[in-house]
Design a protein around this motif. Structure first.
Motif, mmCIF file in Angstrom:
data_model
loop_
_atom_site.group_PDB
_atom_site.id
_atom_site.type_symbol
_atom_site.label_atom_id
_atom_site.label_comp_id
_atom_site.label_asym_id
_atom_site.label_seq_id
_atom_site.Cartn_x
_atom_site.Cartn_y
_atom_site.Cartn_z
ATOM 1 N N LEU A 38 0.821 -1.211 0.000
ATOM 2 C CA LEU A 38 0.000 0.000 0.000
ATOM 3 C C LEU A 38 0.855 1.261 0.000
ATOM 4 O O LEU A 38 0.541 2.241 -0.682
ATOM 5 C CB LEU A 38 -0.947 0.002 1.200
ATOM 6 C CG LEU A 38 -2.110 -0.989 1.132
ATOM 7 C CD1 LEU A 38 -2.845 -1.021 2.466
ATOM 8 C CD2 LEU A 38 -3.047 -0.646 0.000
ATOM 9 N N VAL A 39 1.943 1.236 0.749
ATOM 10 C CA VAL A 39 2.844 2.389 0.782
ATOM 11 C C VAL A 39 3.493 2.594 -0.584
ATOM 12 O O VAL A 39 3.627 3.731 -1.057
ATOM 13 C CB VAL A 39 3.908 2.221 1.894
ATOM 14 C CG1 VAL A 39 5.020 3.247 1.771
ATOM 15 C CG2 VAL A 39 3.245 2.310 3.252
ATOM 16 N N ILE A 40 3.859 1.522 -1.237
ATOM 17 C CA ILE A 40 4.444 1.629 -2.584
ATOM 18 C C ILE A 40 3.426 2.205 -3.557
ATOM 19 O O ILE A 40 3.739 3.100 -4.347
ATOM 20 C CB ILE A 40 4.976 0.263 -3.057
ATOM 21 C CG1 ILE A 40 6.211 -0.127 -2.232
ATOM 22 C CG2 ILE A 40 5.302 0.288 -4.548
ATOM 23 C CD1 ILE A 40 6.653 -1.561 -2.412
ATOM 24 N N ASN A 71 1.512 6.943 -6.617
ATOM 25 C CA ASN A 71 0.468 7.941 -6.849
ATOM 26 C C ASN A 71 1.010 9.347 -6.611
ATOM 27 O O ASN A 71 0.778 10.258 -7.398
ATOM 28 C CB ASN A 71 -0.744 7.656 -5.961
ATOM 29 C CG ASN A 71 -1.923 8.535 -6.299
ATOM 30 O OD1 ASN A 71 -2.380 8.563 -7.436
ATOM 31 N ND2 ASN A 71 -2.422 9.265 -5.318
ATOM 32 N N TRP A 72 1.756 9.537 -5.499
ATOM 33 C CA TRP A 72 2.336 10.856 -5.232
ATOM 34 C C TRP A 72 3.358 11.247 -6.286
ATOM 35 O O TRP A 72 3.493 12.416 -6.631
ATOM 36 C CB TRP A 72 2.975 10.897 -3.843
ATOM 37 C CG TRP A 72 1.973 11.237 -2.804
ATOM 38 C CD1 TRP A 72 1.475 10.407 -1.848
ATOM 39 C CD2 TRP A 72 1.323 12.489 -2.623
ATOM 40 N NE1 TRP A 72 0.551 11.080 -1.087
ATOM 41 C CE2 TRP A 72 0.439 12.355 -1.542
ATOM 42 C CE3 TRP A 72 1.392 13.711 -3.273
ATOM 43 C CZ2 TRP A 72 -0.365 13.402 -1.105
ATOM 44 C CZ3 TRP A 72 0.597 14.753 -2.836
ATOM 45 C CH2 TRP A 72 -0.273 14.581 -1.759
ATOM 46 N N GLY A 73 4.077 10.267 -6.807
ATOM 47 C CA GLY A 73 5.010 10.546 -7.905
ATOM 48 C C GLY A 73 4.280 11.064 -9.137
ATOM 49 O O GLY A 73 4.730 12.012 -9.787
ATOM 50 N N ALA A 81 -2.275 5.989 4.475
ATOM 51 C CA ALA A 81 -1.562 6.685 5.550
ATOM 52 C C ALA A 81 -1.339 5.765 6.745
ATOM 53 O O ALA A 81 -0.246 5.744 7.332
ATOM 54 C CB ALA A 81 -2.332 7.929 5.976
ATOM 55 N N LEU A 82 -2.344 4.990 7.110
ATOM 56 C CA LEU A 82 -2.192 4.037 8.220
ATOM 57 C C LEU A 82 -1.153 2.975 7.887
ATOM 58 O O LEU A 82 -0.377 2.560 8.750
ATOM 59 C CB LEU A 82 -3.539 3.395 8.557
ATOM 60 C CG LEU A 82 -4.578 4.331 9.181
ATOM 61 C CD1 LEU A 82 -5.921 3.622 9.303
ATOM 62 C CD2 LEU A 82 -4.109 4.859 10.511
ATOM 63 N N TRP A 137 2.245 2.145 9.914
ATOM 64 C CA TRP A 137 2.622 0.773 10.286
ATOM 65 C C TRP A 137 4.041 0.474 9.812
ATOM 66 O O TRP A 137 4.831 -0.141 10.523
ATOM 67 C CB TRP A 137 1.648 -0.233 9.696
ATOM 68 C CG TRP A 137 1.996 -1.639 10.040
ATOM 69 C CD1 TRP A 137 2.786 -2.486 9.318
ATOM 70 C CD2 TRP A 137 1.608 -2.368 11.207
ATOM 71 N NE1 TRP A 137 2.894 -3.691 9.964
ATOM 72 C CE2 TRP A 137 2.177 -3.635 11.124
ATOM 73 C CE3 TRP A 137 0.806 -2.047 12.304
ATOM 74 C CZ2 TRP A 137 1.985 -4.597 12.099
ATOM 75 C CZ3 TRP A 137 0.621 -3.008 13.265
ATOM 76 C CH2 TRP A 137 1.205 -4.271 13.164
ATOM 77 N N CYS A 138 4.388 0.919 8.600
ATOM 78 C CA CYS A 138 5.713 0.628 8.051
ATOM 79 C C CYS A 138 6.827 1.329 8.814
ATOM 80 O O CYS A 138 7.975 0.885 8.760
ATOM 81 C CB CYS A 138 5.757 0.979 6.564
ATOM 82 S SG CYS A 138 4.876 -0.210 5.540
#
Length: 74
Positions: free
Chosen positions: A9-11, A16-18, A48-49, A53-54
């Motif tokens: 999810l973070v990736i 998406n932000w990129g 974000a959650l 966590w990461c």
């Protein structure tokens, strides 16, 4: 397993932000009806959650974050 899901999810969020930074194109907003739509906001919160966590991955002992096969090889 939750570590891998959160990392995925973070990736996805970082990609998406990129796209937002490079092309001003928000995939989540495009897919789900804008940044203010409820589903988009839920997705942003979940990502974000996952990021929070990461953060815990940085502070864990290597032996606790690796599976048995990895520990046997080290």
């Amino acid at each position: 397993m939750i570590d891998k899901i959160c990392l995925a999810l973070v990736i996805i969020g970082s990609l998406n932000w990129g796209l937002v930074g490079l092309f001003q194109f928000d995939v989540v907003a495009w897919l789900f009806g804008g940044t203010a739509s409820l589903i988009s906001r839920i997705i942003y919160i979940v990502i974000a959650l996952a990021g929070i966590w990461c953060i815990t991955l940085l502070f864990r002992n290597r032996a606790t974050c690796c599976d048995d096969n990895d520990r046997a090889n080290h």
